[in-house]
Motif scaffolding. Sequence first.
Motif, PDB file in Angstrom:
ATOM      1  N   GLY A 139      93.593  32.090  -7.079  1.00 22.11           N
ATOM      2  CA  GLY A 139      92.339  32.308  -6.000  1.00 22.11           C
ATOM      3  C   GLY A 139      91.271  32.187  -6.954  1.00 22.11           C
ATOM      4  N   TRP A 140      91.260  32.767  -8.101  1.00 18.85           N
ATOM      5  CA  TRP A 140      89.915  32.671  -9.012  1.00 18.85           C
ATOM      6  C   TRP A 140      89.573  31.355  -9.610  1.00 18.85           C
ATOM      7  CZ3 TRP A 140      89.139  32.472 -14.527  1.00 18.85           C
ATOM      8  CH2 TRP A 140      87.898  32.735 -14.869  1.00 18.85           C
ATOM      9  N   VAL A 141      90.755  30.830 -10.377  1.00 17.76           N
ATOM     10  CA  VAL A 141      90.399  29.487 -10.699  1.00 17.76           C
ATOM     11  C   VAL A 141      90.365  28.286  -9.792  1.00 17.76           C
ATOM     12  CG1 VAL A 141      91.453  30.128 -12.867  1.00 17.76           C
ATOM     13  CG2 VAL A 141      92.906  28.898 -11.294  1.00 17.76           C
ATOM     14  N   ASP A 142      90.739  28.671  -8.574  1.00 19.07           N
ATOM     15  CA  ASP A 142      90.479  27.333  -7.657  1.00 19.07           C
ATOM     16  C   ASP A 142      88.968  27.350  -7.410  1.00 19.07           C
ATOM     17  OD1 ASP A 142      89.571  29.271  -5.688  1.00 19.07           O
ATOM     18  OD2 ASP A 142      91.383  29.238  -4.312  1.00 19.07           O
ATOM     19  N   LEU A 143      87.960  28.122  -7.699  1.00 21.18           N
ATOM     20  CA  LEU A 143      86.533  27.984  -7.671  1.00 21.18           C
ATOM     21  C   LEU A 143      85.976  27.901  -6.223  1.00 21.18           C
ATOM     22  CD1 LEU A 143      86.291  25.293 -10.496  1.00 21.18           C
ATOM     23  CD2 LEU A 143      85.826  27.916 -10.824  1.00 21.18           C
ATOM     24  N   GLY A 144      86.888  28.199  -5.249  1.00 26.19           N
ATOM     25  CA  GLY A 144      86.405  28.235  -3.918  1.00 26.19           C
ATOM     26  C   GLY A 144      86.456  26.805  -3.487  1.00 26.19           C
ATOM     27  N   VAL A 145      86.411  25.760  -4.263  1.00 26.87           N
ATOM     28  CA  VAL A 145      86.434  24.403  -3.642  1.00 26.87           C
ATOM     29  C   VAL A 145      87.752  23.927  -3.221  1.00 26.87           C
ATOM     30  CG1 VAL A 145      86.023  21.937  -4.457  1.00 26.87           C
ATOM     31  CG2 VAL A 145      84.678  23.858  -5.085  1.00 26.87           C
ATOM     32  N   PHE A 146      88.773  24.408  -4.167  1.00 29.53           N
ATOM     33  CA  PHE A 146      90.163  24.008  -3.619  1.00 29.53           C
ATOM     34  C   PHE A 146      90.815  25.263  -3.315  1.00 29.53           C
ATOM     35  CE2 PHE A 146      88.767  21.894  -7.690  1.00 29.53           C
ATOM     36  CZ  PHE A 146      88.739  20.627  -7.055  1.00 29.53           C
ATOM     37  N   SER A 147      90.196  26.280  -2.592  1.00 28.92           N
ATOM     38  CA  SER A 147      90.610  27.363  -1.753  1.00 28.92           C
ATOM     39  C   SER A 147      91.838  27.121  -0.793  1.00 28.92           C
ATOM     40  CB  SER A 147      89.791  28.143  -1.161  1.00 28.92           C
ATOM     41  OG  SER A 147      90.198  29.174  -0.276  1.00 28.92           O
ATOM     42  N   ARG A 148      92.806  27.651  -0.966  1.00 26.39           N
ATOM     43  CA  ARG A 148      93.877  27.454   0.261  1.00 26.39           C
ATOM     44  C   ARG A 148      93.383  28.036   1.484  1.00 26.39           C
ATOM     45  NH1 ARG A 148      96.784  31.707   1.473  1.00 26.39           N
ATOM     46  NH2 ARG A 148      96.652  33.634   0.174  1.00 26.39           N
ATOM     47  N   ASP A 149      92.329  28.703   1.749  1.00 26.60           N
ATOM     48  CA  ASP A 149      91.926  29.251   2.969  1.00 26.60           C
ATOM     49  C   ASP A 149      90.908  28.381   3.450  1.00 26.60           C
ATOM     50  OD1 ASP A 149      93.687  31.502   2.790  1.00 26.60           O
ATOM     51  OD2 ASP A 149      92.242  32.688   1.591  1.00 26.60           O
ATOM     52  N   ASN A 150      90.064  27.557   2.627  1.00 29.06           N
ATOM     53  CA  ASN A 150      88.914  27.036   3.154  1.00 29.06           C
ATOM     54  C   ASN A 150      88.790  25.908   2.187  1.00 29.06           C
ATOM     55  OD1 ASN A 150      86.763  26.267   4.544  1.00 29.06           O
ATOM     56  ND2 ASN A 150      85.181  27.810   3.717  1.00 29.06           N
ATOM     57  N   GLY A 151      89.648  25.277   1.709  1.00 34.04           N
ATOM     58  CA  GLY A 151      89.606  24.300   0.786  1.00 34.04           C
ATOM     59  C   GLY A 151      89.437  22.763   1.358  1.00 34.04           C
TER      60      GLY A 151
END
Length: 105
Positions: free
Chosen positions: A55-67
């Motif tokens: 969740g940290w290394v997805d940078l928010g761009v690849f988030s599973r909740d809001n990707g």
Amino acid sequence: MGLSMTLPQIRIRAAQLLWFLCVVFALFLALGALTFALSANDANGLVSFVRDVAGWVDLGVFSRDNGIKEFTGDNADVKNALFNWGIGAIFWLLLGRILDRVVRG
């Protein structure tokens, strides 16, 4: 025998370190997605740790909740994790290769 390194050697070591870090980030994303695909117990400390780091290394761009892509319906969590974190893992691998080439010169 000294421990001094030449500039090309330093660049090679820096490139290797950057590549290694990017591979580790990609690995956490892939393992995190796998924990969802296998319905791993999220109360398990290791599973929780892997998911937290992913969740940290997805940078928010690849988030599973809001990707990049949000799936709904049956197994949406699994689909979101596999798709978004999978794309994120590919991103880190590509970035790592690019950085490796740029730093090596």
